[in-house]
Design a protein around this motif. Structure first.
Motif, short mmCIF file in Angstrom:
data_model
loop_
_atom_site.label_atom_id
_atom_site.label_comp_id
_atom_site.label_asym_id
_atom_site.label_seq_id
_atom_site.Cartn_x
_atom_site.Cartn_y
_atom_site.Cartn_z
N ARG A 1 0.82 -1.22 0.00
CA ARG A 1 0.00 0.00 0.00
C ARG A 1 0.86 1.27 0.00
O ARG A 1 0.68 2.16 -0.84
CB ARG A 1 -0.91 -0.03 1.23
N GLU A 2 1.80 1.36 0.93
CA GLU A 2 2.56 2.61 1.07
C GLU A 2 3.54 2.83 -0.08
O GLU A 2 3.80 3.97 -0.46
CB GLU A 2 3.28 2.64 2.42
N THR A 3 4.09 1.76 -0.63
CA THR A 3 4.99 1.91 -1.77
C THR A 3 4.24 2.41 -3.00
O THR A 3 4.70 3.32 -3.71
CB THR A 3 5.71 0.59 -2.09
N LEU A 4 3.06 1.83 -3.25
CA LEU A 4 2.28 2.29 -4.40
C LEU A 4 1.74 3.70 -4.16
O LEU A 4 1.73 4.52 -5.08
CB LEU A 4 1.13 1.32 -4.68
N ARG A 5 1.34 3.98 -2.93
CA ARG A 5 0.89 5.34 -2.62
C ARG A 5 2.01 6.35 -2.91
O ARG A 5 1.78 7.42 -3.48
CB ARG A 5 0.47 5.43 -1.15
N GLY A 6 3.23 6.00 -2.51
CA GLY A 6 4.36 6.89 -2.75
C GLY A 6 4.60 7.14 -4.23
O GLY A 6 4.90 8.27 -4.65
N LEU A 7 4.46 6.10 -5.04
CA LEU A 7 4.65 6.25 -6.48
C LEU A 7 3.55 7.11 -7.11
O LEU A 7 3.81 7.90 -8.02
CB LEU A 7 4.65 4.88 -7.15
N LEU A 8 2.33 6.98 -6.59
CA LEU A 8 1.22 7.74 -7.16
C LEU A 8 1.21 9.19 -6.70
O LEU A 8 0.77 10.08 -7.44
CB LEU A 8 -0.11 7.06 -6.80
#
Length: 269
Positions: free
Chosen positions: A189-196
Motif C-alpha cells: 500500500r505505502e509503496t504504491l501510494r508513494g509512487l502515485l
C-alpha cells in the motif's frame, strides 16, 4: 552459468539491513540492479545466472521487500533512492551503472539526477515516465489500498502474470510470487501510494548521464508515448524496442538485456 552469492548490507544510521545478490568477476564493471514494486533481488535471477565476465552485478532487495528489514515508514521513492546510495557506500561501490527495472527505475533516476558522481550510466527497463495517468495502475490502487495480511496468493500470482506478454516458467513464477508475498500489505500500500503521490516526471529532470531506455512493444502498462517523454526529457538518452516483449523484459529476454547492457556499459567507467 555465473555463480550467485547472497550477502547482507548494513546501511547504518538507523537504516534497514538489505540482503543483496552478487554475480560476475570482481574485475567486471560494476552495475547495480534495482528491482521494482514488491519484488526482491530474485526478480533479476535470470540475468544474474547469465552474467557475462565483463560485468560485476549487485542486486539489493529494498526496504520492506523480500527478506529486507521492514521499517514502519520510509516508502517514498526518495527514501528508496537514499537507501540506494547508502547501499553503494556499504558495499564499497564508488561509481556504477544503475539498472532500474519497472518502478525501480524511479529511485535509480533520482540518484542519477542528484548524484551523477556516483552514476556512470543509467538503464531503464520498462520504467514509467508517470504512473498516476495509467488506468491499470488506478485499478490496481483500488485493490491494494484495501489489502490486508496475509496478501492473497491468487491476487499476487495474477499481478505477476500480467507483467509479461508470454508465459514465464512455472518454477520462476512461483518464486516471484513467494517473494512478492514477503512484503506485508502495508508495504504494498505505502509503496504504491508513494509512487502515485510523487511527481514522477520531476524525477526525470537534471539527468545528464548517458541513459538507455528499453521497452517491450507488448507492454500493457506503458505506451511508446510514455517512453518518448523520458527520451524528450533526458538529453543523452536512446531507446531500444523489444518486439513481442511485455513489461518485464528481463524475465522474457534476459540474454538480450545482458547483451545490450554489456554493450552500453563497455564505454562507462
Amino acid at each position: 552459468m555465473s555463480a550467485v552469492a547472497v550477502h547482507r548490507a548494513v546501511l547504518g544510521d538507523g537504516r534497514p539491513t538489505l540482503p543483496y545478490a552478487e554475480a560476475g568477476p570482481p574485475e567486471g564493471k560494476p552495475i547495480v540492479l534495482v528491482h521494482g514494486y514488491v519484488d526482491s533481488w530474485w526478480t533479476f535471477e535470470p540475468m544474474l545466472r547469465r552474467m557475462p565476465s565483463a560485468l560485476h552485478a549487485y542486486a539489493p532487495t529494498q526496504r520492506g521487500h523480500g527478506d529486507a528489514d521492514k521499517p514502519s515508514d520510509g516508502y517514498l521513492p526518495e527514501d528508496f533512492a537514499t537507501d540506494l546510495v547508502a547501499f553503494m557506500d556499504s558495499v564499497g561501490i564508488d561509481r556504477a551503472v544503475l539498472v532500474g527495472g519497472s518502478s525501480g527505475g524511479v529511485q535509480a533516476r533520482i540518484v542519477a539526477g542528484r548524484r551523477p558522481d556516483r552514476v556512470a550510466g543509467l538503464v531503464l527497463l520498462g520504467v514509467p515516465a508517470e504512473l498516476s495517468d495509467k488506468p491499470g495502475v488506478t485499478e490496481l490502487w483500488d485493490t491494494v489500498r484495501e489489502l490486508e495480511d496475509p496478501v492473497d496468493r491468487a491476487f499476487a500470482k495474477d499481478f505477476a502474470r500480467g507483467m509479461t506478454a508470454a508465459p514465464i516458467g512455472r518454477g520462476f513464477l512461483e518464486t516471484v510470487v513467494d517473494e512478492n508475498l514477503k512484503a506485508p500489505a502495508r508495504v504494498w500500500r505505502e509503496t504504491l501510494r508513494g509512487l502515485l503521490e510523487t511527481d514522477l516526471r520531476s524525477t526525470l529532470s537534471g539527468i545528464l548521464v548517458p541513459t538507455l531506455v528499453v521497452w517491450g512493444d507488448q507492454d500493457t502498462l506503458l505506451t511508446r508515448e510514455d517512453q518518448q517523454t523520458i527520451l524528450d526529457t533526458i538529453p543523452d538518452s536512446r531507446l531500444l524496442v523489444y518486439e513481442g516483449a511485455g513489461h518485464v523484459v528481463y524475465w522474457e529476454a534476459p540474454d538480450r538485456v545482458l547483451r545490450d547492457l554489456a554493450a552500453f556499459t563497455a564505454d562507462r567507467t
